[in-house]
Design an enzyme around this catalytic site. Structure first.
Site, PDB file in Angstrom:
ATOM      1  N   GLU A   1      13.339  -4.191  -5.636  1.00  0.00           N
ATOM      2  CA  GLU A   1      12.151  -4.113  -6.462  1.00  0.00           C
ATOM      3  C   GLU A   1      12.488  -3.701  -7.883  1.00  0.00           C
ATOM      4  O   GLU A   1      11.805  -4.060  -8.825  1.00  0.00           O
ATOM      5  CB  GLU A   1      11.184  -3.105  -5.827  1.00  0.00           C
TER       6      GLU A   1
ATOM      7  N   GLY B   1       0.818  -1.213   0.000  1.00  0.00           N
ATOM      8  CA  GLY B   1       0.000   0.000   0.000  1.00  0.00           C
ATOM      9  C   GLY B   1       0.845   1.253   0.000  1.00  0.00           C
ATOM     10  O   GLY B   1       1.272   1.729   1.051  1.00  0.00           O
TER      11      GLY B   1
ATOM     12  N   SER C   1       0.816   4.065  -3.201  1.00  0.00           N
ATOM     13  CA  SER C   1       0.149   5.182  -3.876  1.00  0.00           C
ATOM     14  C   SER C   1      -1.211   5.491  -3.271  1.00  0.00           C
ATOM     15  O   SER C   1      -1.889   4.611  -2.736  1.00  0.00           O
ATOM     16  CB  SER C   1      -0.062   4.852  -5.353  1.00  0.00           C
TER      17      SER C   1
ATOM     18  N   SER D   1      -1.970  -3.734  -6.509  1.00  0.00           N
ATOM     19  CA  SER D   1      -2.079  -4.949  -7.327  1.00  0.00           C
ATOM     20  C   SER D   1      -2.518  -6.117  -6.462  1.00  0.00           C
ATOM     21  O   SER D   1      -1.969  -6.336  -5.381  1.00  0.00           O
ATOM     22  CB  SER D   1      -0.730  -5.269  -7.974  1.00  0.00           C
TER      23      SER D   1
END
Lengths: 352, 382
Positions: free
Chosen positions: B249, B130, B132, B164
């Site tokens: 990432e 979590g 954006s 997502s």
């Protein structure tokens, strides 16, 4: 890399920094000879760096050699250091005697010399530094197949010529010359020679790309417009990112190519590296010139000594056209069940 | 410029690669999954994740006491490459494996590790990320979702977006403001809280992707209670903790190989047609892939030793994702295709998946523009 290697590279970089500047390169581009650079390399026994200790050399390996070629590219060093050291490497690895003379080489399957009745004839174009060297190592066809020949250039006619960067690239002609020594070359040996020769150029070009990136970053910090250094503008930053990306990829491509060669697990790395470096040249030269603006296209500025070299070198020796053909043929012939299996083929590793 | 280590897989590692490959081939033949482009993010399949968990392939690098295998990050790199090359649906457990596990191992409490890691390893516990919010995209430090201290925990209010697979996830590591917003030091006062997505006050609303598929979500929090033991690391240190995850990432094979199944199919097609000129074009693509892979594995090796790789990691993502986007563009000029998501012919389906998912590659996980900023500032500062 060992401490010894780092020390050699440091020493050589210091020599190049001291001795090779824009003016020195200019003098050679105008047809001169940088005797001071050459003799300091000679005095420090750096010209025999790739020759084994048994043969009277400094006992370096390909790792030393290719990292030194990066420095040659990085400083646009205007002497046949690569040519002389690599020619000797080739001589020794073909079981021939090395030479202490200034020697150059040409490994070009498209224009081999011809041996008939023990005598060598033929014409090779674009031989680097021929007018400033005494001997030549080249490929020649004979009735017994391909040979490596070691010739004295006093028996040749040399017609001066140059490449885009005004480096000597001479036309060398022989008529019934006698070889100093010769060795038979199998197809595998010729292929390996082509691979190594391509790798030398990849290292050279990698060094020049690294330098252009450095020059450009520095310039964006020094040059001010609209009251601030130009690196503060996002559109300039886009160019810096392109340069950083290409430089990072090329540097690691050269490192990985050298590692594969040293560990004797070379598969297609030479082709991949060469093709990728040629792509990088296009991007790096374009972005660097754009960032430098008008000053970068003047003769007075040093940027062109690196961009012109890249534009010249990318068309010398087997390049993308040759290697992408080879890769296509290999892919077509490969029996791997998928591209991924082909790319991650473990044969060479699992043999060890 | 930055010096990265070179690639040398050991014989052991190569054997592991073949072990993974053979297993995935068997599953493919069995019909457990279907090869798909962009499978690491858009291929969520909890049943498949459980199978992977049974293999011991989730949390591969984690300590054995939490169910991990204590293997190297290069082993994990190989595993991930094999998943991506065959387009396996690994999205359900992806974030828990790539981000949450390492986050908890680095900053979490023993209780958190013991509670979450063994479940993640089994392929039964998934996480969303979590970050954006509707008004905080690239300017992430401006997040407004806030938590107020109450007895025994925190009360969270606000919302997250573009999350997502939140609809398949059990928990979400959420970046939350635990101190009042300081307009000057925006990065201060942010914390990472693990929110149970089943908790009262959590509402998950799908945001349909442009294909109509359910992939993103908006997640709303209305007076959601989060107990104290679900705060990760130090209160107020959320920004720094989050940054530490970013290099992982940004630099992995998933920034290079999202459309690899299409490239693989293209080569198969060109070989079938004996199209040497086409393969010649492909050899340039392969050279680019080789260059990117060197960089990406180099970064992985440095990361394992705890080195600094922010710039090369940002380069892998910004160049790698462009490479991924180029595959359908190159393919359509070399072979005739008719892209369609429902197509029977594999290359047509891969084309459709690649084209339709491509725009997201250079946006998710930090837009290319944000990454360019990181790189440009980094090289100027060097």
């Amino acid at each position: 890399m060992s401490e010894m290697k780092e020390m050699i590279l440091d020493v050589v970089e210091k020599i190049f920094k001291d001795k090779v500047d824009k003016e020195k390169v200019d003098v050679v581009e105008e047809g001169g000879w940088a005797e001071d650079v050459w003799s300091i390399l000679q005095d420090n026994e750096l010209l025999s760096v790739a020759v084994s200790e048994q043969a009277g050399g400094a006992g370096g390996d390909l790792d030393d050699l290719f990292n030194l070629y990066r420095l040659v590219g990085k400083y646009a060093v205007p002497v046949p250091f690569l040519e002389t050291t690599f020619a000797n490497y080739v001589l020794e690895h073909s079981n021939l005697n090395v030479t202490s003379a200034n020697v150059t080489y040409s490994i070009d399957l498209n224009q081999p010399l011809i041996i008939k009745n023990g005598l060598v004839s033929g014409k090779i174009m674009n031989v680097p530094w021929a007018r400033h060297t005494d001997e030549l190592v080249a490929l020649a066809t004979s009735d017994e197949g391909m040979k490596l020949v070691h010739l004295n250039l006093s028996e040749a006619t040399i017609q001066p010529n140059m490449n885009l960067a005004c480096e000597p690239r001479d036309t060398v002609s022989f008529e019934d010359a006698t070889t100093q020594q010769e060795a038979e070359m199998s197809d595998t040996q010729v292929t390996h020679l082509l691979q190594l020769d391509t790798a030398t150029k990849v290292a050279l070009m990698g060094g020049a790309i690294d330098k252009i990136n450095q020059l450009t970053v520095r310039y964006t910090k020094e040059r001010e417009q609209f009251g601030r250094p130009i690196h503060r503008f996002q559109l300039i930053q886009q160019h810096l990112v392109l340069l950083a990306g290409e430089t990072a990829i090329v540097n690691s491509a050269v490192d990985n190519l050298i590692a594969a060669l040293l560990e004797n697990r070379l598969q297609n790395e030479v082709a991949y590296a060469r093709i990728r470096v040629e792509e990088a040249i296009k991007i790096v030269a374009t972005s660097a010139h754009q960032v430098f603006g008008a000053i970068g296209v003047t003769h007075e500025h040093s940027l062109h000594q690196f961009t012109r070299r890249l534009w010249a070198w990318r068309d010398e020796g087997p390049g993308e056209v040759y290697w992408s053909n080879q890769l296509a043929k290999e892919l077509l012939a490969s029996s791997s069940e998928s591209l991924w299996a082909y790319l991650t083929s473990t044969e060479k590793v699992l043999q060890v | 410029m930055f010096k990265l280590p070179t690639i040398q897989f050991t014989a052991e590692q190569e054997k592991f690669r073949l072990e993974v490959r053979n297993f995935l081939q068997e599953q493919l033949v069995k019909g457990t999954f279907k090869t798909k482009c962009d499978s690491w993010l858009s291929g969520s399949d909890p049943a498949f994740s459980k199978i992977i968990g049974e293999q011991g392939w989730i949390g591969l690098t984690w300590p054995k006491k939490y169910g991990g295998q204590e293997r190297s990050s290069i082993d994990r790199y190989i595993l991930t490459e094999e998943f991506l090359a065959v387009g396996a649906p690994v999205a359900a457990h992806w974030f828990a494996d790539r981000q949450t596990g390492p986050l908890l191992l680095r900053f979490g409490t023993e209780e958190q590790r013991e509670f979450f890691l063994p479940k993640i390893v089994k392929g039964e516990c998934y996480f969303g990320i979590g970050l954006s919010e509707p008004n905080s995209g690239s300017d992430l430090a401006s997040v407004a979702t806030r938590a107020e201290k109450v007895e025994g925990g925190w009360i969270v209010n606000g919302s997250k977006t573009w999350t997502s697979n939140a609809h398949d996830a059990h928990y979400m590591v959420t970046l939350i403001r635990t101190e009042p917003f300081d307009g000057v030091k925006k990065h201060n006062g942010l914390s990472q809280l693990i929110i149970d997505l089943q908790a009262e006050g959590v509402t998950i609303v799908p945001i349909k992707y442009l294909t109509g598929e359910h992939h993103f979500n908006e997640v709303f929090f209305e007076n959601v209670f989060v107990p104290d033991n679900r705060v990760v690391g130090k209160l107020g240190n959320g920004w720094a903790q989050g940054l530490a995850e970013l290099a992982f990432e940004r630099s992995g094979p998933e920034r290079i190989l999202s459309t690899f199944p299409l490239l693989d199919e293209l080569v198969a097609e060109l070989k079938k047609q004996k199209d040497e000129a086409g393969l010649k074009e492909v050899s340039k693509v392969i050279s680019r892939l080789w260059g990117l892979r060197n960089l990406s594995i180099g970064v992985a090796k440095v990361l394992e030793e705890g080195g600094e790789v922010a710039i090369p990691a940002a380069l892998v993502k910004s160049i790698g994702t462009k490479f991924e986007q180029s595959i359908p563009e190159i393919t359509r000029l070399l072979v005739r295709t008719y892209p369609r998501l429902e197509a029977e012919r594999q290359i047509d389906r891969f084309m459709a998946e690649s084209i339709l998912h491509s725009p997201g590659f250079t946006i998710r996980g930090g837009t290319s523009e944000v990454l360019y900023g990181v790189v440009a500032k980094g090289v100027v500062a060097q």
